[in-house]
Design an enzyme around this catalytic site. Structure first.
Site, short mmCIF file in Angstrom:
data_model
loop_
_atom_site.label_atom_id
_atom_site.label_comp_id
_atom_site.label_asym_id
_atom_site.label_seq_id
_atom_site.Cartn_x
_atom_site.Cartn_y
_atom_site.Cartn_z
N GLY A 132 0.79 -1.23 0.00
CA GLY A 132 0.00 0.00 0.00
C GLY A 132 0.82 1.28 0.00
N ARG A 182 -2.25 13.57 -6.30
CA ARG A 182 -2.50 13.65 -7.74
C ARG A 182 -3.83 14.34 -8.00
NH1 ARG A 182 -1.64 8.34 -11.23
NH2 ARG A 182 -3.43 7.49 -10.10
N ARG A 189 -11.47 4.81 -15.54
CA ARG A 189 -10.59 4.10 -16.46
C ARG A 189 -11.41 3.15 -17.33
NH1 ARG A 189 -5.50 3.88 -13.21
NH2 ARG A 189 -5.92 4.91 -11.21
N ASP A 258 -6.40 -0.43 -17.54
CA ASP A 258 -6.62 0.33 -16.30
C ASP A 258 -5.84 1.63 -16.30
OD1 ASP A 258 -4.62 -1.93 -16.00
OD2 ASP A 258 -4.00 -0.66 -14.33
#
Length: 493
Positions: A132, A182, A189, A258
């Site tokens: 993660g 971000r 997607r 993706d």
């Protein structure tokens, strides 16, 4: 350990309106970022913050470190991890945000909606066997490349900030943990649609597709065939995006479904790189052993990915599945001609050509073939053509190039606009500088090995104005020396 709590940031200017979180619960998992021990702020993109209507200048570095590490979330945030699937190197698999959290959707002062996402913010139910987390180097790499792509005028996600976590991540070696913030038009997607299609969830698929149309293509809402129009719209803007990649020599490196956004922004900068000497077969990604995602193969892969998108939304195109398949097939088959038209127009701009002539394709291909045979630098060749006189460098002195150059001069005489207009067009199309791989690696190595950020900031400054030919850019224009060449790039996950 600090907890991931909400904090008020009225003075910063956050304005969250989280529509994705209102979609059915199986589209995502709501959960907070995993708190970190000792966050430290590495970099904040104040120029982007200003575009978003955010002001971090009144906040201390510690407050921003808590914010961008996910320890203290902005008021109004509604963190979740998105579910999606994807074809990775052609093979279908269930995926999802394994190390990312969509914090929420921020509305800018001019009404633009953007996703705010943390990357490297801890394990989620989609992490599979991952930890993660993310390492500082790959997060800085995405920051550099995404901001460079934006300056080049190419649709892309953006990088708002990076914070280190004070914790180690374990890859081939022990690395410094970091979290990237971000900013994206959305994180919808092709794989998001594949996820629901694979579960044969037609109702959910319709909700997601209607949401995508409303968010990104509202002009087709009232169409008689909105889902077919969505397929065509995504195909058209993906063609433009891939053509822009080819314009600057960009190789994404991992064009899985993706990693194709229906917003048509460039997303997920893993093993991406920029081509130095022109070779259409160029591959940098260490995991792309067969060259599936090579420079010149990117259009074909885009078409393949769009075919997977068409398959996913097939039940929505028509109630008769055979008619739906025929509609999708016709749309996908139009890709090649549409791409060739877009690519040819782009290459004409690179060469300062106005108007169209039937010999243009053969003429342009001739230059590229010469560039490949002579190992000419892709970026510098087009800038050298802007010189008032014939270029003096030794590799331009062979007869093949001289013959091509004479043909180019004749073609310019047929232009519908004068030569100064050609130079202006070429100057706006051909960058002076790109994020050359050896420059990026040098900046990252300085940070990772010596905690020296000077090369990073210098590189970011140079890449912020890629079409201006400044004296300080001279060394950044140079291709790598043999010992500086970067032959492989890595995913960093």
């Amino acid at each position: 350990m600090p907890s991931s709590t909400a904090m008020k940031h009225q003075d910063i200017g956050w304005h969250f309106d989280n529509t994705y979180a209102q979609l059915p619960g199986h589209f995502y998992t709501k959960l907070h970022p995993v708190p970190v021990h000792e966050p430290r702020l590495v970099i904040v993109n104040n120029a982007l913050a200003e575009e978003l209507g955010l002001n971090f200048k009144a906040s201390s570095e510690d407050e921003l470190a808590q914010l961008f590490s996910g320890n203290q979330l902005p008021e109004g945030a509604e963190p979740l991890a998105q579910a999606y699937a994807g074809h990775q190197f052609g093979h279908f698999t269930y995926l999802g945000d394994g190390r990312a959290h969509l914090i929420g959707e921020h509305l800018t002062p001019d009404g633009k909606r953007v996703d705010i996402q943390f990357k490297g913010s801890g394990q989620t139910p989609y992490a599979r066997r991952g930890d993660g987390r993310a390492a500082l180097g790959p997060m800085l790499r995405e920051y550099i490349i995404s901001e460079a792509m934006h300056a080049l005028g190419i649709p892309t996600t953006r990088s708002l900030a990076i914070a280190t976590t004070g914790e180690s991540v374990y890859r081939e070696t022990v690395l410094q943990g970091a979290i990237l913030t971000r900013v994206a038009s959305s994180h919808l997607r092709v794989g998001t649609f594949e996820y629901l299609a694979a579960q044969e969830d037609k109702a959910g698929l319709k909700q997601l597709t209607d949401y995508a149309i409303q968010r990104h293509y509202p002009e087709i809402i009232d169409s008689d065939t909105p889902y077919l129009e969505l397929l065509k719209a995504v195909m058209a803007c993906q063609i433009k995006l891939i053509t822009e990649w080819l314009r600057v020599g960009f190789i994404h490196g991992v064009m899985n479904t993706d990693n194709m956004a229906v917003s048509c922004q460039t997303i997920d900068y893993g093993p991406c790189a920029f081509m130095d000497n022109y070779d259409p077969n160029t591959v940098f990604s260490s995991i792309d052993h067969m060259g599936r995602y090579a420079y010149a193969n990117q259009p074909r892969i885009a078409q393949w990915n769009l075919a997977r998108f068409a398959e996913a939304i097939l039940p929505l195109l028509h109630e008769n599945i055979e008619k739906a398949a025929a509609m999708a097939e016709e749309a996908i088959q139009s890709f090649k001609a549409l791409f060739q038209q877009e690519w040819l127009a782009m290459m004409r701009r690179k060469l300062g050509l106005f108007g169209e002539e039937k010999e243009d394709m053969e003429f342009i291909t001739g230059l590229l073939q010469w560039m490949q045979r002579s190992h000419a630098d892709y970026t510098n060749t087009f800038r050298d053509l802007m010189d008032e006189h014939f270029p003096e460098e030794p590799h331009y002195q062979d007869q093949e190039f001289k013959h091509w150059y004479d043909r180019w001069q004749q073609r310019l005489e047929h232009n519908t606009k004068p030569f100064p207009s050609s130079l202006c067009l070429m100057g706006a199309t051909n960058p002076v500088v790109i994020p050359r791989n050896h420059r990026v690696e040098a900046a990252l190595n300085a940070v990772e090995q010596n905690a020296d950020f000077s090369k990073l900031h210098e590189l970011l400054d140079v890449l912020s104005e890629p079409y201006k030919d400044k004296e300080k850019y001279t060394e950044f224009k140079n291709p790598p020396a043999p010992k500086e060449r970067v032959s492989q790039t890595f995913c960093g996950t």
